[in-house]
Scaffold this active site. Sequence first.
Site, short mmCIF file in Angstrom:
data_model
loop_
_atom_site.label_atom_id
_atom_site.label_comp_id
_atom_site.label_asym_id
_atom_site.label_seq_id
_atom_site.Cartn_x
_atom_site.Cartn_y
_atom_site.Cartn_z
N GLY A 1 9.60 2.80 7.13
CA GLY A 1 10.08 3.04 5.77
C GLY A 1 10.11 1.78 4.92
O GLY A 1 10.67 1.79 3.83
N ALA B 1 -2.28 -5.59 -3.35
CA ALA B 1 -2.77 -4.85 -2.18
C ALA B 1 -3.61 -5.77 -1.28
O ALA B 1 -4.51 -6.46 -1.76
CB ALA B 1 -3.62 -3.67 -2.63
N THR B 2 -3.29 -5.74 0.01
CA THR B 2 -4.05 -6.56 0.97
C THR B 2 -4.97 -5.73 1.85
O THR B 2 -5.81 -6.28 2.55
CB THR B 2 -3.09 -7.37 1.86
OG1 THR B 2 -2.26 -6.47 2.59
CG2 THR B 2 -2.22 -8.31 1.02
N HIS C 1 -0.42 5.83 -0.35
CA HIS C 1 0.48 4.82 -0.92
C HIS C 1 0.37 4.77 -2.44
O HIS C 1 1.38 4.64 -3.14
CB HIS C 1 0.16 3.43 -0.33
CG HIS C 1 0.85 3.16 0.97
ND1 HIS C 1 2.14 2.70 1.03
CD2 HIS C 1 0.43 3.29 2.24
CE1 HIS C 1 2.48 2.54 2.30
NE2 HIS C 1 1.47 2.91 3.05
N ARG D 1 5.73 2.57 10.33
CA ARG D 1 6.35 3.82 9.88
C ARG D 1 7.89 3.75 9.85
O ARG D 1 8.58 4.73 10.04
CB ARG D 1 5.91 5.00 10.76
CG ARG D 1 4.45 5.31 10.67
CD ARG D 1 4.14 5.98 9.30
NE ARG D 1 2.75 5.90 9.00
CZ ARG D 1 2.21 5.05 8.13
NH1 ARG D 1 2.94 4.18 7.49
NH2 ARG D 1 0.93 5.07 7.87
N GLY E 1 9.77 -4.68 9.13
CA GLY E 1 10.14 -3.64 10.09
C GLY E 1 8.91 -3.21 10.87
O GLY E 1 7.83 -3.78 10.69
#
Length: 170
Positions: free
Chosen positions: A14, A34-35, A50, A12, A9
């Site tokens: 979701g 995690a990247t 996050h 922001r 998406g």
Amino acid sequence: MAEVVFVLGGARSGKSRYAQSCAERLASQRIFVATAEPFDDEMAQRIARHQADRGQGWKTVEAPLDVASAISVHACLNTVCLVDCLTLWLSNVMHTDRDVASEIKELCLSFLEAKGPVVVVSNEVGLGLVPETPLGRDFRDAQGWLNQEVAAMSDRVEFIAAGLPITLKS
């Protein structure tokens, strides 16, 4: 082959929240791949937010470049891996002058060979303006190819808009 869920998406939209809820339904043991790297204060704050949103029950594996190895090592029968996000991973790959096509192939192979479920987050960047610079256009194109490759091999694909999922593939 374990289930692969692809969540994409806009910014922001979701998608991270949705992907986390999917991962929590898939397995009791959870790995967050995690990247992102905290190169500045604003990114460090995003990462901290996050982490707080995930809460307890998550182990974080930092893999700004080597997501494929992280999946190979950590995805197993009772463990879900949540990769967030491929857009930052691709940016990292391009900034280190790695071969994008071979990196994408290796990444997709790791998803296909995973012993446990994998939830993958990515941005849809092709719906906006044409980037002004050659690097921006190259990135947009590579992101589109990456998303197409991951969507093709995924079991389920969800597009998130305004926090709502739209199923593209099930």
